[in-house]
Design a protein around this motif. Structure first.
Motif, PDB file in Angstrom:
ATOM      1  N   GLY A  39       0.408  -2.965   3.661  1.00  0.00           N
ATOM      2  CA  GLY A  39       0.158  -1.687   4.319  1.00  0.00           C
ATOM      3  C   GLY A  39       0.181  -1.814   5.829  1.00  0.00           C
ATOM      4  N   ASP A  40      -0.392  -2.909   6.322  1.00  0.00           N
ATOM      5  CA  ASP A  40      -0.403  -3.160   7.760  1.00  0.00           C
ATOM      6  C   ASP A  40       1.018  -3.395   8.277  1.00  0.00           C
ATOM      7  OD1 ASP A  40      -1.641  -3.618  10.287  1.00  0.00           O
ATOM      8  OD2 ASP A  40      -1.472  -5.787   9.954  1.00  0.00           O
ATOM      9  N   ALA A  41       1.786  -4.173   7.533  1.00  0.00           N
ATOM     10  CA  ALA A  41       3.152  -4.504   7.951  1.00  0.00           C
ATOM     11  C   ALA A  41       4.063  -3.277   7.968  1.00  0.00           C
ATOM     12  CB  ALA A  41       3.737  -5.567   7.024  1.00  0.00           C
ATOM     13  N   THR A  42       3.834  -2.360   7.052  1.00  0.00           N
ATOM     14  CA  THR A  42       4.694  -1.173   6.966  1.00  0.00           C
ATOM     15  C   THR A  42       4.123   0.032   7.710  1.00  0.00           C
ATOM     16  OG1 THR A  42       3.655  -0.469   4.896  1.00  0.00           O
ATOM     17  CG2 THR A  42       5.608  -1.866   4.722  1.00  0.00           C
ATOM     18  N   GLY A  43       2.899  -0.117   8.217  1.00  0.00           N
ATOM     19  CA  GLY A  43       2.273   1.002   8.912  1.00  0.00           C
ATOM     20  C   GLY A  43       1.691   2.036   7.962  1.00  0.00           C
ATOM     21  N   ASN A  44       1.538   1.670   6.696  1.00  0.00           N
ATOM     22  CA  ASN A  44       1.016   2.580   5.679  1.00  0.00           C
ATOM     23  C   ASN A  44      -0.518   2.435   5.639  1.00  0.00           C
ATOM     24  OD1 ASN A  44       0.237   3.873   3.301  1.00  0.00           O
ATOM     25  ND2 ASN A  44       2.123   3.320   2.241  1.00  0.00           N
ATOM     26  N   LYS A  45      -1.191   3.320   6.334  1.00  0.00           N
ATOM     27  CA  LYS A  45      -2.656   3.229   6.452  1.00  0.00           C
ATOM     28  C   LYS A  45      -3.361   3.430   5.113  1.00  0.00           C
ATOM     29  CE  LYS A  45      -2.706   2.423  10.795  1.00  0.00           C
ATOM     30  NZ  LYS A  45      -3.028   1.092  11.266  1.00  0.00           N
ATOM     31  N   ARG A  46      -2.779   4.266   4.264  1.00  0.00           N
ATOM     32  CA  ARG A  46      -3.397   4.503   2.950  1.00  0.00           C
ATOM     33  C   ARG A  46      -3.377   3.224   2.112  1.00  0.00           C
ATOM     34  NH1 ARG A  46      -1.747   8.963  -1.654  1.00  0.00           N
ATOM     35  NH2 ARG A  46      -3.287   8.256  -3.148  1.00  0.00           N
ATOM     36  N   MET A  47      -2.236   2.544   2.083  1.00  0.00           N
ATOM     37  CA  MET A  47      -2.124   1.310   1.318  1.00  0.00           C
ATOM     38  C   MET A  47      -3.065   0.245   1.887  1.00  0.00           C
ATOM     39  SD  MET A  47       1.144  -1.196   0.596  1.00  0.00           S
ATOM     40  CE  MET A  47       2.095   0.001  -0.320  1.00  0.00           C
ATOM     41  N   GLU A  48      -3.157   0.215   3.192  1.00  0.00           N
ATOM     42  CA  GLU A  48      -4.046  -0.740   3.864  1.00  0.00           C
ATOM     43  C   GLU A  48      -5.501  -0.483   3.452  1.00  0.00           C
ATOM     44  OE1 GLU A  48      -4.842  -2.168   8.464  1.00  0.00           O
ATOM     45  OE2 GLU A  48      -3.249  -0.729   8.070  1.00  0.00           O
ATOM     46  N   ALA A  49      -5.905   0.774   3.442  1.00  0.00           N
ATOM     47  CA  ALA A  49      -7.268   1.137   3.051  1.00  0.00           C
ATOM     48  C   ALA A  49      -7.519   0.832   1.573  1.00  0.00           C
ATOM     49  CB  ALA A  49      -7.516   2.616   3.337  1.00  0.00           C
ATOM     50  N   GLU A  50      -6.530   1.112   0.727  1.00  0.00           N
ATOM     51  CA  GLU A  50      -6.670   0.803  -0.700  1.00  0.00           C
ATOM     52  C   GLU A  50      -6.849  -0.705  -0.904  1.00  0.00           C
ATOM     53  OE1 GLU A  50      -3.239   2.383  -2.694  1.00  0.00           O
ATOM     54  OE2 GLU A  50      -3.914   4.455  -2.468  1.00  0.00           O
ATOM     55  N   GLY A  51      -6.114  -1.486  -0.139  1.00  0.00           N
ATOM     56  CA  GLY A  51      -6.228  -2.934  -0.223  1.00  0.00           C
ATOM     57  C   GLY A  51      -7.609  -3.419   0.173  1.00  0.00           C
ATOM     58  N   ARG A  52      -8.142  -2.850   1.259  1.00  0.00           N
ATOM     59  CA  ARG A  52      -9.510  -3.228   1.689  1.00  0.00           C
ATOM     60  C   ARG A  52     -10.521  -2.869   0.613  1.00  0.00           C
ATOM     61  NH1 ARG A  52      -7.883  -1.722   6.911  1.00  0.00           N
ATOM     62  NH2 ARG A  52      -8.647   0.383   6.632  1.00  0.00           N
ATOM     63  N   ALA A  53     -10.370  -1.690   0.029  1.00  0.00           N
ATOM     64  CA  ALA A  53     -11.294  -1.252  -1.017  1.00  0.00           C
ATOM     65  C   ALA A  53     -11.205  -2.165  -2.239  1.00  0.00           C
ATOM     66  CB  ALA A  53     -10.992   0.190  -1.415  1.00  0.00           C
ATOM     67  N   GLU A  54     -10.009  -2.574  -2.581  1.00  0.00           N
ATOM     68  CA  GLU A  54      -9.816  -3.454  -3.735  1.00  0.00           C
ATOM     69  C   GLU A  54     -10.435  -4.827  -3.485  1.00  0.00           C
ATOM     70  OE1 GLU A  54      -6.272  -4.227  -6.950  1.00  0.00           O
ATOM     71  OE2 GLU A  54      -5.969  -2.869  -5.280  1.00  0.00           O
ATOM     72  N   LYS A  55     -10.310  -5.310  -2.255  1.00  0.00           N
ATOM     73  CA  LYS A  55     -10.931  -6.592  -1.898  1.00  0.00           C
ATOM     74  C   LYS A  55     -12.445  -6.525  -2.071  1.00  0.00           C
ATOM     75  CE  LYS A  55     -10.016  -7.883   2.239  1.00  0.00           C
ATOM     76  NZ  LYS A  55      -9.575  -8.316   3.553  1.00  0.00           N
ATOM     77  N   VAL A  56     -13.038  -5.456  -1.568  1.00  0.00           N
ATOM     78  CA  VAL A  56     -14.490  -5.287  -1.671  1.00  0.00           C
ATOM     79  C   VAL A  56     -14.903  -5.188  -3.134  1.00  0.00           C
ATOM     80  CG1 VAL A  56     -16.404  -3.722  -1.186  1.00  0.00           C
ATOM     81  CG2 VAL A  56     -14.759  -4.266   0.611  1.00  0.00           C
ATOM     82  N   SER A  57     -14.142  -4.453  -3.916  1.00  0.00           N
ATOM     83  CA  SER A  57     -14.434  -4.313  -5.338  1.00  0.00           C
ATOM     84  C   SER A  57     -14.404  -5.671  -6.033  1.00  0.00           C
ATOM     85  CB  SER A  57     -13.404  -3.366  -5.972  1.00  0.00           C
ATOM     86  OG  SER A  57     -13.596  -3.291  -7.350  1.00  0.00           O
ATOM     87  N   GLY A  58     -13.447  -6.498  -5.677  1.00  0.00           N
ATOM     88  CA  GLY A  58     -13.362  -7.841  -6.253  1.00  0.00           C
ATOM     89  C   GLY A  58     -14.547  -8.708  -5.873  1.00  0.00           C
ATOM     90  N   LYS A  59     -14.984  -8.585  -4.621  1.00  0.00           N
ATOM     91  CA  LYS A  59     -16.150  -9.354  -4.168  1.00  0.00           C
ATOM     92  C   LYS A  59     -17.403  -8.921  -4.915  1.00  0.00           C
ATOM     93  CE  LYS A  59     -14.483 -10.432   0.445  1.00  0.00           C
ATOM     94  NZ  LYS A  59     -14.680 -10.276   1.887  1.00  0.00           N
ATOM     95  N   VAL A  60     -17.551  -7.625  -5.117  1.00  0.00           N
ATOM     96  CA  VAL A  60     -18.703  -7.106  -5.858  1.00  0.00           C
ATOM     97  C   VAL A  60     -18.677  -7.605  -7.297  1.00  0.00           C
ATOM     98  CG1 VAL A  60     -19.745  -5.007  -6.801  1.00  0.00           C
ATOM     99  CG2 VAL A  60     -19.042  -5.081  -4.408  1.00  0.00           C
TER     100      VAL A  60
END
Length: 55
Positions: free
Chosen positions: A20-41
């Motif tokens: 998401g960061d590489a393509t400038g897709n902020k939504r994908m970037e945010a989804e990725g951050r949320a998924e990371k947090v979900s995995g940590k939880v």
């Protein structure tokens, strides 16, 4: 087993966030951050369950 799933979710989230960061897709970037947090939880919950003597 859930610990492995949690780690996999974190890795998938990191990849999604980076893409998401590489393509400038902020939504994908945010989804990725949320998924990371979900995995940590998920991973933390499994550790806690193990420490309490659960399955």
């Amino acid at each position: 087993m859930a610990k492995g799933k949690g780690k996999a979710k974190q890795i998938k989230g990191k990849l999604k966030e980076t893409a998401g960061d590489a393509t400038g897709n902020k939504r994908m970037e945010a989804e990725g951050r949320a998924e990371k947090v979900s995995g940590k939880v998920q991973e933390s919950a499994e550790k806690a369950r193990k420490n309490l003597g659960g399955r």
